[in-house]
Each structure stands twice: as structure tokens, then as C-alpha cells.
Design an enzyme around this catalytic site. Structure first.
Site, PDB file in Angstrom:
ATOM      1  N   GLU A  36     -84.318  51.355 -69.972  1.00 16.24           N
ATOM      2  CA  GLU A  36     -85.034  51.895 -68.811  1.00 16.24           C
ATOM      3  C   GLU A  36     -86.496  51.426 -68.814  1.00 16.24           C
ATOM      4  O   GLU A  36     -87.054  51.105 -69.860  1.00 16.24           O
ATOM      5  CB  GLU A  36     -84.971  53.431 -68.810  1.00 16.24           C
ATOM      6  CG  GLU A  36     -83.586  53.927 -68.447  1.00 16.24           C
ATOM      7  CD  GLU A  36     -83.469  55.438 -68.414  1.00 16.24           C
ATOM      8  OE1 GLU A  36     -84.491  56.131 -68.568  1.00 16.24           O
ATOM      9  OE2 GLU A  36     -82.334  55.921 -68.237  1.00 16.24           O
ATOM     10  N   LYS A 191     -75.479  27.268 -37.223  1.00 14.22           N
ATOM     11  CA  LYS A 191     -74.841  27.610 -38.503  1.00 14.22           C
ATOM     12  C   LYS A 191     -73.663  28.553 -38.263  1.00 14.22           C
ATOM     13  O   LYS A 191     -73.805  29.547 -37.560  1.00 14.22           O
ATOM     14  CB  LYS A 191     -75.858  28.290 -39.414  1.00 14.22           C
ATOM     15  CG  LYS A 191     -75.294  28.746 -40.741  1.00 14.22           C
ATOM     16  CD  LYS A 191     -76.374  29.020 -41.760  1.00 14.22           C
ATOM     17  CE  LYS A 191     -76.777  30.470 -41.793  1.00 14.22           C
ATOM     18  NZ  LYS A 191     -77.770  30.747 -42.824  1.00 14.22           N
ATOM     19  N   ARG A 193     -70.987  30.845 -40.438  1.00 10.06           N
ATOM     20  CA  ARG A 193     -70.645  31.302 -41.790  1.00 10.06           C
ATOM     21  C   ARG A 193     -69.349  32.102 -41.761  1.00 10.06           C
ATOM     22  O   ARG A 193     -69.176  32.990 -40.927  1.00 10.06           O
ATOM     23  CB  ARG A 193     -71.770  32.185 -42.345  1.00 10.06           C
ATOM     24  CG  ARG A 193     -71.541  32.604 -43.799  1.00 10.06           C
ATOM     25  CD  ARG A 193     -72.507  33.686 -44.228  1.00 10.06           C
ATOM     26  NE  ARG A 193     -73.887  33.231 -44.311  1.00 10.06           N
ATOM     27  CZ  ARG A 193     -74.426  32.664 -45.387  1.00 10.06           C
ATOM     28  NH1 ARG A 193     -73.693  32.484 -46.460  1.00 10.06           N
ATOM     29  NH2 ARG A 193     -75.694  32.301 -45.377  1.00 10.06           N
ATOM     30  N   SER A 222     -81.503  29.170 -52.576  1.00  6.60           N
ATOM     31  CA  SER A 222     -80.855  29.869 -53.684  1.00  6.60           C
ATOM     32  C   SER A 222     -80.006  28.849 -54.447  1.00  6.60           C
ATOM     33  O   SER A 222     -80.467  28.226 -55.392  1.00  6.60           O
ATOM     34  CB  SER A 222     -80.039  31.029 -53.117  1.00  6.60           C
ATOM     35  OG  SER A 222     -79.332  31.670 -54.126  1.00  6.60           O
ATOM     36  N   THR A 223     -78.787  28.606 -53.987  1.00  5.60           N
ATOM     37  CA  THR A 223     -77.950  27.598 -54.657  1.00  5.60           C
ATOM     38  C   THR A 223     -78.279  26.183 -54.168  1.00  5.60           C
ATOM     39  O   THR A 223     -77.815  25.205 -54.727  1.00  5.60           O
ATOM     40  CB  THR A 223     -76.463  27.845 -54.349  1.00  5.60           C
ATOM     41  OG1 THR A 223     -76.264  27.662 -52.932  1.00  5.60           O
ATOM     42  CG2 THR A 223     -76.032  29.239 -54.735  1.00  5.60           C
ATOM     43  N   GLY A 224     -79.017  26.092 -53.079  1.00  4.74           N
ATOM     44  CA  GLY A 224     -79.359  24.789 -52.505  1.00  4.74           C
ATOM     45  C   GLY A 224     -78.345  24.280 -51.506  1.00  4.74           C
ATOM     46  O   GLY A 224     -78.556  23.252 -50.855  1.00  4.74           O
TER      47      GLY A 224
HETATM   48  C1  R5P Z   1     -79.625  32.721 -45.459  1.00  5.06           C
HETATM   49  O1  R5P Z   1     -79.393  33.179 -44.348  1.00  5.06           O
HETATM   50  C2  R5P Z   1     -80.973  32.276 -45.898  1.00  5.06           C
HETATM   51  O2  R5P Z   1     -81.866  32.159 -44.821  1.00  5.06           O
HETATM   52  C3  R5P Z   1     -80.885  30.954 -46.654  1.00  5.06           C
HETATM   53  O3  R5P Z   1     -80.465  29.947 -45.765  1.00  5.06           O
HETATM   54  C4  R5P Z   1     -79.937  31.051 -47.820  1.00  5.06           C
HETATM   55  O4  R5P Z   1     -80.247  32.135 -48.626  1.00  5.06           O
HETATM   56  C5  R5P Z   1     -79.960  29.770 -48.629  1.00  5.06           C
HETATM   57  O5  R5P Z   1     -79.060  29.924 -49.683  1.00  5.06           O
HETATM   58  P1  R5P Z   1     -78.453  28.655 -50.426  1.00  5.06           P
HETATM   59  O6  R5P Z   1     -79.602  27.870 -50.986  1.00  5.06           O
HETATM   60  O7  R5P Z   1     -77.584  29.265 -51.486  1.00  5.06           O
HETATM   61  O8  R5P Z   1     -77.662  27.886 -49.434  1.00  5.06           O
END
Ligand code: R5P
Length: 299
Positions: A36, A191, A193, A222-224
Site C-alpha cells: 500500500e 478509423k 474499430r 501505446s503499442t504503436g
Molecule cells: C485511441 O483512440 C487513441 O487515440 C490512440 O490512437 C491509441 O491509444 C493508440 O494506441 P496504439 O499505439 O496501441 O495503436
């Protein structure tokens, strides 16, 4: 006023304090044996107006608890509290896409603003309109530092024909903010999804309107995958790609993925700790100081 850095502050607090000409302190924090979090604010905070600075990446949940603990202390003092969250985590789940899903953005923003926060400030948050709706008390301000990106990009690419490309319509205002300062055009890619698998597909409707150099912008890498998908498509059509991403989380091999897709250079802001020596982290402290003054958040 005094700037108080929480454990997640990526070094913005002390720079900001010196730009504002005010004091800076960081909180004391440690872990109990069971994991904690314990947190103590320095005594001199009592009686001063406070600007708390925190980034919520990495260890998003711990960073949230630190914020709540600090706000609880300040709620017992008679001071004005402003909160600067350089990266607001839990912000992408901003609505119930599938039945029964938690809208994490709502719970996080509500929890933070049940305390008396005068102004909650974020930097290029994922969905500022949804945050605005979730705020329980005080004012909300989202700062989009398009100018900071534009200055760095124009220093290097002056004279080039540029188009700013947003990966979806939600990112259009972000693209516009950079494009206005670069004095160039901007477009959004469509986009799509899949809400169950998370798979993302991009549809390019107006490739003809993209110049020889595309600045692909997004709030988060994030992951690119998002940027890499767009970059592969553009570079295969001889369009050069530079990325301008506000928050570089760069999970796992994200950087390598971006390079492999043809991204030539990556600019980001110092809103999370610097983890890569290969990308350009832009200092935002003096820009923030100016904006916070202009908006009347600090006098
Ligand atoms: C999602 O809606 C965000 O705006 C970014 O596009 C997303 O988080 C990018 O994530 P990643 O790099 O994993 O594609």
C-alpha cells in the site's frame, strides 16, 4: 503559490515552478510492506495555494491513489488547489461501447473532483468533452500544445509541403492546432474499430490531398499499431512520415514497430517519463506557464 510534485511528475513541476517564479516541493511517499502507498505533504504546503503535478503513466492505478491521497490532505487545509495531470490515464474508455463495460474516464474524473479542485488541467486529454461532463466541481482546462510541436517541426522541415494527418475524426482538432501553427492543411483518416477484437482498420478517402511530408498526430502511442498502420500506407506511396504524439507510452516494441513502418522521426511531449533516447521529447514547461497565466489558473 507553491508547485507540489507527486511521485509520477515527469520533471515538469520543478521546471514549471521556475518559469512561474514560485517554490517547488515534492511529496514524501513510500510503500508499506504489503504494497500500500503512504504519502505525506511537506508542512510548508499548509496555507499556500497549491498546484499539484502528476503524470498517470506508468503504474496508472498507483498514480491515481497518490492523487487521491494528496487531495485528501489538501482538503483539510484552507488553500486553493489546482491540479495539473500531464497524462490522464483511464481516459480512452470514455463511453460504454459494449453493455456492462465500466466507463473508466467517468469514475476517475469524478473521484478526483469530489475534492475541491479549483481547476483541473490536462494536457491533450483523449476526450476533453467527456472529461468536462464528468467533472464534479471546479473548472476544467485541456491544453493542446500544437504550437510546441509546430515550432520543433518547422525548425527542421521549413520550406517543405506538409499535411497534418489525424488517425480519426476525434483527433481532428489536435491536427488543426498543429496545422494552424505550421500554416498547412490537415485531414482525418477514417478509423473503424472492431469493439470485440480491438482490431483497427484505417480508410484513406483523400490521399490526393496529402503532401510529400505527412505529420501524423495522435494523443497517445501505446503499442504503436495506429501510427504504424497509417505510416506503412503513406510511405508505400512515397509520402514521408513524421509522428507528433502527445504522450509516448511506447509499450513493448512500439518504437521498433514505428521505425519498421517507415516513420522517419518522432516528436513527443514531456508528459510521461522519457524511455527512449531515439525520439525527441519537447519541453512544455514554459508553454504551460504561459497558458496557465493566460487562463488565470495562476496569477
Ligand atoms: C485511441 O483512440 C487513441 O487515440 C490512440 O490512437 C491509441 O491509444 C493508440 O494506441 P496504439 O499505439 O496501441 O495503436
Amino acid at each position: 503559490m507553491i508547485v507540489v510534485g507527486l511521485p509520477g511528475d515527469p520533471g515538469v513541476g520543478s521546471k514549471l515552478a521556475s518559469c512561474l517564479g514560485v517554490g517547488y516541493v515534492s511529496v514524501f511517499s513510500k510503500r508499506f510492506p504489503d504494497g500500500e502507498i503512504y504519502l505525506r505533504l511537506p508542512q510548508k504546503v499548509e496555507g499556500s495555494d497549491v498546484l499539484l503535478v502528476q503524470s498517470m503513466y506508468p503504474a496508472q492505478s498507483d498514480r491515481l491513489v497518490e492523487l487521491l491521497l494528496a487531495l485528501e490532505v489538501l482538503s483539510r487545509y484552507e488553500n486553493r488547489v489546482n491540479l495539473l495531470i500531464t497524462y490522464l490515464a483511464y481516459a480512452r474508455q470514455d463511453r460504454e461501447f459494449l453493455i456492462g463495460e465500466s466507463v473508466s474516464l467517468k469514475s476517475v474524473v469524478k473521484a478526483l473532483t469530489t475534492y475541491e479542485v479549483d481547476v483541473l488541467v490536462t494536457i491533450d486529454a483523449h476526450n476533453p468533452h467527456a472529461i468536462e461532463k464528468a467533472v464534479e466541481s471546479g473548472r476544467y482546462l485541456n491544453i493542446v500544445p500544437g504550437e510546441v510541436f509546430a515550432e520543433a517541426i518547422s525548425r527542421k522541415y521549413r520550406g517543405r509541403e506538409i499535411t497534418v494527418v489525424a488517425p480519426d475524426r476525434g483527433a481532428l482538432s489536435r491536427a488543426q492546432s498543429i496545422a494552424n501553427h505550421l500554416n498547412c492543411g490537415y485531414i482525418a483518416v477514417q478509423k473503424v474499430r472492431d469493439r470485440v477484437t480491438g482490431r483497427v482498420e484505417h480508410i484513406f478517402n483523400s490521399l490526393n490531398s496529402i503532401s510529400e511530408l505527412a505529420i501524423v498526430v495522435d494523443d497517445i502511442v501505446s503499442t504503436g499499431g495506429t501510427i504504424a498502420g497509417i505510416a506503412s500506407y503513406l510511405t508505400s506511396r512515397n509520402i514521408e512520415v513524421v509522428a507528433a504524439i502527445s504522450h509516448a507510452l511506447l509499450v513493448g516494441d512500439a518504437y521498433e514497430r514505428l521505425v519498421k513502418s517507415g516513420v522517419r522521426e518522432i516528436y513527443t511531449l514531456q508528459t510521461v517519463p522519457q524511455t527512449s533516447a531515439n525520439i525527441t521529447y519537447l519541453d512544455i514547461a514554459s508553454y504551460l506557464a504561459r497558458e496557465l497565466r493566460r487562463e488565470g489558473v495562476v496569477k
